[in-house]
Design a protein around this motif. Sequence first.
Motif, mmCIF file in Angstrom:
data_model
loop_
_atom_site.group_PDB
_atom_site.id
_atom_site.type_symbol
_atom_site.label_atom_id
_atom_site.label_comp_id
_atom_site.label_asym_id
_atom_site.label_seq_id
_atom_site.Cartn_x
_atom_site.Cartn_y
_atom_site.Cartn_z
ATOM 1 N N TYR A 1 15.126 25.224 -40.270
ATOM 2 C CA TYR A 1 16.221 25.530 -41.200
ATOM 3 C C TYR A 1 16.732 24.219 -41.782
ATOM 4 O O TYR A 1 16.378 23.117 -41.343
ATOM 5 N N TYR A 2 17.594 24.339 -42.808
ATOM 6 C CA TYR A 2 18.166 23.162 -43.470
ATOM 7 C C TYR A 2 19.670 23.098 -43.205
ATOM 8 O O TYR A 2 20.361 24.123 -43.239
ATOM 9 N N THR A 3 20.153 21.904 -42.942
ATOM 10 C CA THR A 3 21.584 21.647 -42.895
ATOM 11 C C THR A 3 21.959 20.836 -44.132
ATOM 12 O O THR A 3 21.326 19.809 -44.423
ATOM 13 N N ILE A 4 22.975 21.282 -44.868
ATOM 14 C CA ILE A 4 23.448 20.567 -46.061
ATOM 15 C C ILE A 4 24.853 20.072 -45.785
ATOM 16 O O ILE A 4 25.755 20.846 -45.426
ATOM 17 N N GLU A 5 25.033 18.768 -45.912
ATOM 18 C CA GLU A 5 26.350 18.153 -45.746
ATOM 19 C C GLU A 5 26.793 17.570 -47.081
ATOM 20 O O GLU A 5 26.007 16.928 -47.772
ATOM 21 N N TYR A 6 28.062 17.793 -47.446
ATOM 22 C CA TYR A 6 28.563 17.237 -48.707
ATOM 23 C C TYR A 6 30.045 16.922 -48.581
ATOM 24 O O TYR A 6 30.800 17.603 -47.879
ATOM 25 N N ALA A 7 30.449 15.839 -49.261
ATOM 26 C CA ALA A 7 31.835 15.391 -49.198
ATOM 27 C C ALA A 7 32.129 14.534 -50.425
ATOM 28 O O ALA A 7 31.230 13.877 -50.966
ATOM 29 N N PRO A 8 33.400 14.506 -50.885
ATOM 30 C CA PRO A 8 33.766 13.602 -51.982
ATOM 31 C C PRO A 8 33.514 12.153 -51.566
ATOM 32 O O PRO A 8 33.820 11.759 -50.428
ATOM 33 N N ARG A 9 32.972 11.386 -52.465
ATOM 34 C CA ARG A 9 32.624 9.992 -52.149
ATOM 35 C C ARG A 9 33.848 9.198 -51.703
ATOM 36 O O ARG A 9 33.753 8.300 -50.857
ATOM 37 N N ASP A 10 35.012 9.524 -52.271
ATOM 38 C CA ASP A 10 36.234 8.776 -51.947
ATOM 39 C C ASP A 10 36.977 9.344 -50.738
ATOM 40 O O ASP A 10 38.027 8.815 -50.358
ATOM 41 N N ASP A 11 36.461 10.407 -50.149
ATOM 42 C CA ASP A 11 37.126 11.006 -48.988
ATOM 43 C C ASP A 11 36.067 11.674 -48.107
ATOM 44 O O ASP A 11 36.010 12.893 -47.974
ATOM 45 N N LEU A 12 35.220 10.844 -47.489
ATOM 46 C CA LEU A 12 34.098 11.368 -46.710
ATOM 47 C C LEU A 12 34.552 12.156 -45.484
ATOM 48 O O LEU A 12 33.773 12.928 -44.915
#
Length: 478
Positions: free
Chosen positions: A223-234
């Motif tokens: 399976y795939y895990t996708i992580e994402y966050a604003p660059r200025d607030d990781l």
Amino acid sequence: PVVGPQPSISNSEGDVLFLLDSSGSVSYYEFSRVKEFMWDLVRPFTFGPKDVQASIIHISTTPTMEFPFDRYLSSGTLQQAIRDTQQLMGDTNTGKALSYAKEKLFSGEAGARPDVPKVLVWVTDGFSTDDISEPMQLLKDMGVTVFIVSTGRGNYLELSAAASQPPEKHLYFVDVDDLPIITEELRDAIRDVIQANRLHAVDITSSSFRLMWPELLSQETGYYTIEYAPRDDLARKRTKQVSGAHTSLMLSNLASETTYEVALIPESNVHYFPPQTTRVTTLAEEISPAQVLISESGPHSFQVSWAPTLESVMGYQILYGPLPGNSVKLLEVDGKHNSTVVENLAPNTTYLVTVTAVYKSGKEKSLSAKACTQEEGSKVRHLRFEDMGPNTLKASWDSADGKVLGYRVRCRRQTGPSSVISVSPQIHSVLLTDLASGTTNKVCVKPMYKNQAGKGLCRMVHMQPATEAQGYKHRQRA
């Protein structure tokens, strides 16, 4: 509609080679326009050893490399290098340049990288003094994707065979002054090639984008895990998981004009796959309505249209009332629609129309426009013509109803300039001159009122060839 700045195209890995016609068959002006086009084409990409690299080969008597792939690894230095590129003149030995590209440029010594997509962009005036078919095929056999831009009268069959297939996606015919017209389309096609094996984003809006990635796993292997966050607030990192059968995922409810760091982590029980990362910047928030248009105006109705239509809008309210005056009426329209017809109006009246978008968040945005209804029966009738001698006709019509301020007669000649004649309301005919024999011309007459023009009447008028009896035929436009 106002949109945010064009997002840069990062995390695209590929070697892009420009085959630049530097021969004497190209004028200095054409050469400079092609250089502008090259820079504009690659401008949004991020350059570097893990991103895009670019190089140029001159087509001349002897092929010459302007710079290798790994010399200029920033937008600024590459832009200056393209500006500084000088035309060599000489013969148009394109075949030699293609062979040189295969032997020298797509090799490690010229900075090309193994296992990254290779793209060739050949801008040509359509002329070559030597054979291109064999060396071009050898490049395509190496896996190079070939795009061809012809700015001259190139042989379509020869160029469509030389370009990668299908030709409708890889071959462009355009005048050198119109190169900017194809820039975005060609850039997107190049991006599709060099991002095919990388995590990347498409369909970017102010609040969402779709992630795409190559098929690495299957339903059975992980399976795939996708992580994402604003660059200025990781610290505000969010995580999603999808099965190994997926190759895309839509991320929504994002902040506008924000750069997100995204990671794709393949979790496999069979093979190790390194994580892939990308950086995506959402667009500025669109505002609806940003444009309101009035069309199909009649004595008792008109159509109101607006743009853009956004998913975040729940519905639209259309307020309308005559000017001057305080009486207004309300129409409500579903958020999926972008136009409506306003009816039961007074003729020859100016209305103020206000379109308000009601967002799902409760916010409201409004934009207004003026609309004018026409006079009753505000239409020219019975447009007819009379032969007045060589190249001259008399156009006559019956008067329109209402308070006509005058008539506007437009003649669009098949050969020669168009003309517009304005006459007073008492005059119902004009002479049309300089109508070349054997041509078909379009004549339109419109009544003019205080607030707007009425409905025009148009006829196509054919002038007999000079060898026949002078005269005309007319038919109503279909």
